[in-house]
Write an enzyme that holds these catalytic residues in place. Structure first.
Site, mmCIF file in Angstrom:
data_model
loop_
_atom_site.group_PDB
_atom_site.id
_atom_site.type_symbol
_atom_site.label_atom_id
_atom_site.label_comp_id
_atom_site.label_asym_id
_atom_site.label_seq_id
_atom_site.Cartn_x
_atom_site.Cartn_y
_atom_site.Cartn_z
ATOM 1 N N ILE A 287 -8.588 -13.796 26.805
ATOM 2 C CA ILE A 287 -7.705 -14.947 26.632
ATOM 3 C C ILE A 287 -8.318 -15.846 25.566
ATOM 4 O O ILE A 287 -9.487 -16.232 25.680
ATOM 5 C CB ILE A 287 -7.529 -15.734 27.948
ATOM 6 N N GLU A 288 -7.528 -16.184 24.583
ATOM 7 C CA GLU A 288 -7.952 -17.061 23.495
ATOM 8 C C GLU A 288 -7.123 -18.345 23.603
ATOM 9 O O GLU A 288 -5.896 -18.288 23.617
ATOM 10 C CB GLU A 288 -7.699 -16.355 22.161
#
Length: 133
Positions: free
Chosen positions: A125-126
């Site tokens: 997850i960014e």
């Protein structure tokens, strides 16, 4: 030639539906919503902005599905208007490990500054801020 104009939704295959919902609600601020497709079943999605992520349980994914549906195979980037220092504090308060960042990257519309973390299935997850020139 016809072209597509936007992404409507994507699908995550998840090992534990409730753990996924808790993470995306508590950590990323999304909202879990149930819906009933044409087959009459009840399914779950994560809603945010004008987008949604449909959730398919790994032990019973819905057809049609990806050729190799598997928890932890996604890499997703989300934009936020909140400063990454605020995100860092929020993640630390929830004991979520930051894998990398903040680091400069290139997003769909230009430069971004990103933090990287993992969801309960190990998906990357960014969380990013758009950088203005």
């Amino acid at each position: 030639m016809p072209t597509v104009s936007m992404l409507d939704h994507l699908v995550l295959t998840v090992a534990d539906l409730q753990a996924t919902i808790r993470f995306y609600e508590d950590i990323l601020g999304m909202r879990a919503v149930s819906f009933e497709p044409a087959d009459g079943s009840t399914r779950w999605a994560l809603s945010f902005g004008a987008q949604k992520i449909n959730l398919h349980p790994a032990d019973g994914p819905f057809d049609p599905k990806a050729a190799l549906p598997a928890p932890g195979s996604a890499d997703l980037c989300f934009l936020s208007d909140r400063d990454l220092d605020e995100w860092r504090q929020h993640l630390q308060a929830h004991e979520i490990r930051i894998e990398e960042g903040p680091v400069r990257r290139t997003g769909a519309t230009g430069p971004i500054l990103s933090l990287y973390l993992r969801d309960p299935d190990g998906n990357l997850i960014e969380v990013s801020n758009a950088l203005h020139s």
